[in-house]
Design a protein around this motif. Structure first.
Motif, short mmCIF file in Angstrom:
data_model
loop_
_atom_site.label_atom_id
_atom_site.label_comp_id
_atom_site.label_asym_id
_atom_site.label_seq_id
_atom_site.Cartn_x
_atom_site.Cartn_y
_atom_site.Cartn_z
N ASP A 265 39.60 -53.82 82.27
CA ASP A 265 39.26 -52.47 82.67
C ASP A 265 37.76 -52.30 82.27
O ASP A 265 36.97 -51.77 83.31
N GLY A 266 37.55 -52.26 81.11
CA GLY A 266 36.22 -52.32 80.25
C GLY A 266 35.16 -53.39 81.00
O GLY A 266 34.23 -52.83 81.27
N PHE A 267 35.78 -54.44 81.29
CA PHE A 267 34.76 -55.44 81.61
C PHE A 267 34.25 -55.31 83.18
O PHE A 267 33.16 -55.33 83.34
N ALA A 268 35.22 -54.83 83.88
CA ALA A 268 34.73 -54.19 85.33
C ALA A 268 34.22 -52.99 85.47
O ALA A 268 33.07 -53.04 86.06
N GLY A 269 34.32 -52.23 84.48
CA GLY A 269 33.59 -51.07 84.75
C GLY A 269 32.14 -51.08 83.98
O GLY A 269 31.26 -50.63 84.68
N LEU A 270 31.90 -51.93 82.99
CA LEU A 270 30.65 -52.27 82.53
C LEU A 270 29.92 -53.13 83.65
O LEU A 270 28.60 -52.66 84.15
N TRP A 271 30.34 -53.95 84.28
CA TRP A 271 29.78 -54.69 85.40
C TRP A 271 29.52 -53.89 86.59
O TRP A 271 28.26 -53.75 86.99
N ALA A 272 30.28 -52.80 86.95
CA ALA A 272 29.89 -51.98 87.80
C ALA A 272 28.61 -50.93 87.64
O ALA A 272 27.89 -50.89 88.28
N GLY A 273 28.54 -50.81 86.32
CA GLY A 273 27.42 -49.91 85.77
C GLY A 273 26.19 -50.66 85.79
O GLY A 273 25.27 -50.13 86.40
N PHE A 274 26.20 -51.83 85.49
CA PHE A 274 25.04 -52.47 85.57
C PHE A 274 24.51 -52.73 86.96
O PHE A 274 23.41 -52.76 87.43
N ARG A 275 25.65 -53.18 87.91
CA ARG A 275 25.31 -53.41 89.49
C ARG A 275 24.65 -52.05 90.03
O ARG A 275 23.82 -52.01 90.71
N GLN A 276 25.39 -50.89 89.63
CA GLN A 276 24.70 -49.53 90.10
C GLN A 276 23.34 -49.31 89.59
O GLN A 276 22.21 -49.25 90.48
N LEU A 277 22.81 -49.57 88.27
CA LEU A 277 21.58 -49.65 87.78
C LEU A 277 20.65 -50.59 88.75
O LEU A 277 19.58 -50.33 88.92
#
Length: 403
Positions: A265-277
């Motif tokens: 869950d944290g792995f996917a959330g981190l990646w989503a954050g970087f992609r949004q930035l």
């Protein structure tokens, strides 16, 4: 519900607003659906035998990355400084000022200044783990939607965090665990007023959650499937804020981020954050995402080109319980493939060595948490640039690992 709620003084940008996703998207097949309460994942992929998560998808076209960054810097409200990109109205946020955890250079790891290992120290969250980002967001959502009880399956940290945030929100919290859950974790759940239910084994936890939730109207916040999918997408959104903070501290994205991964869950959330930035133009490149796993589920899937990470045999004596799931998720596998990352399998001996090194550097970390350093050490051999190692939880939650 509108897609974006704002109080604007700049076009498309909210002062006290929040952003509601335009839909949920399957991480495997790309199918889209309206935002909904979901822990089962994409129904089509499930029917094909490859259960896959549904995660939030946003329309960011009206937002300006530079304006957002100016607002974020001026706030100092922990992870809720980034409220424009989180799906909870500010007046419904349940918070203990989680987030704003520091990046700290780990001594002696990098041969050059441009090749550092930086610890993202999530131990400093209110209940001592990165789970607080998930449960601040997920419990806020549950309270907002009028639930009276939140429920989850947990091996430790998640239960403590959920119970604490549930207590703050005035909600009952039910934690389903196996009888061998650590005494400290169990005691902390009960200290916060959480109610423990015990299953005979990990698989029975899902049966209890599904059955009781339907009967009693619980909001289940974690995975409910024997073949794991993900926890509730709303909570995963909270993990994005780790990426925002890392970029804020570094001024850019690191070369790689190493993360202890179980379901991811944290792995996917981190990646989503970087992609949004990246989509907002805040960063011009994306990091490689490195999964530090106890059992080679993701490693085998990458090696053999599989769509579904296979279940692995587990060591019943392993104390790395926070990354102890025998089967990884399609969600985590997609992060690895999209980011050009890889998976690193960590032995018990390597985890103990990394835990000891962290301790000598001043970081008392849970054994599972040290997996990120094991992975970072492997990357160091290839001379990559800055690596951020996510330190997910504190040592005091699991004293048995240090006897």
């Amino acid at each position: 519900m509108s897609s974006t709620v704002t109080e604007s003084d700049e076009p498309g940008l909210g002062t006290g607003g929040y952003t509601w996703p335009r839909g949920l998207r399957c991480v495997r097949c790309g199918a889209r659906t309206e935002p909904r309460y979901d822990t089962e994942g994409c129904l089509d992929c499930r029917a094909r035998g490859i259960p896959s998560a549904l995660l939030a998808e946003y329309d960011l076209s009206g937002l300006d990355g530079a304006s957002l960054r100016r607002r974020w810097r001026a706030r100092g409200e922990g992870m809720w400084s980034y409220r424009e990109l989180l799906p909870i109205p500010p007046e419904h946020v349940v918070t203990m000022r989680e987030g704003a955890t520091p990046l700290v250079e780990l001594p002696g790891e990098g041969a050059h200044r441009s090749e550092r290992v930086l610890v993202k120290d999530e131990r400093r969250n209110p209940t001592g783990s990165f789970k607080d980002r998930f449960y601040s967001t997920a419990v806020s959502w549950a309270a907002w939607y009028g639930y009276e009880t939140v429920a989850l399956a947990s091996s430790g940290n998640a239960g403590v965090s959920a119970a604490a945030y549930g207590a703050l929100a005035g909600l009952e919290c039910v934690v389903v665990a196996t009888p061998d859950i650590g005494e400290v974790w169990r005691g902390l759940v009960e200290l916060h007023g959480g109610r423990m239910l015990f299953a005979s084994d990990a698989a029975e936890r899902w049966e209890i959650l599904r059955g009781r939730a339907e009967e009693q109207g619980w909001a289940v916040l974690t995975n409910t499937s024997a073949v794991p999918v993900s926890s509730l997408w709303v909570g995963i959104e909270g993990y994005k804020t780790m990426a925002y903070e890392i970029v804020e501290d570094l001024g850019t994205a690191p070369e790689a981020v190493t993360v202890p991964v179980s379901r991811g869950d944290g792995f996917a959330g981190l990646w989503a954050g970087f992609r949004q930035l990246h989509d907002l133009g805040v960063i011009d490149r994306l990091p490689r995402m490195i999964a530090a796993e106890r059992y080679p589920s993701l490693s085998v899937a990458l090696r053999d080109g599989l769509e579904l990470p296979p279940e692995q045999e587990v060591d019943p004596d392993s104390l790395a319980v926070s990354i102890g799931n025998p089967q990884a998720t399609v969600m985590s596998l997609r992060v690895l493939r999209e980011s050009g990352g890889t998976a690193v399998v960590c032995s018990e001996e390597e985890l103990r060595s990394a835990t000891a090194q962290l301790g000598r550097s001043g970081f008392a970390a849970e054994l599972s948490s040290a997996a990120s350093l094991v992975a970072a050490r492997r990357l160091r051999r290839n001379g990559t640039g800055d690596v951020v190692a996510l330190l997910t939880s504190r040592a005091s939650h699991q004293p048995a690992a240090f006897r």
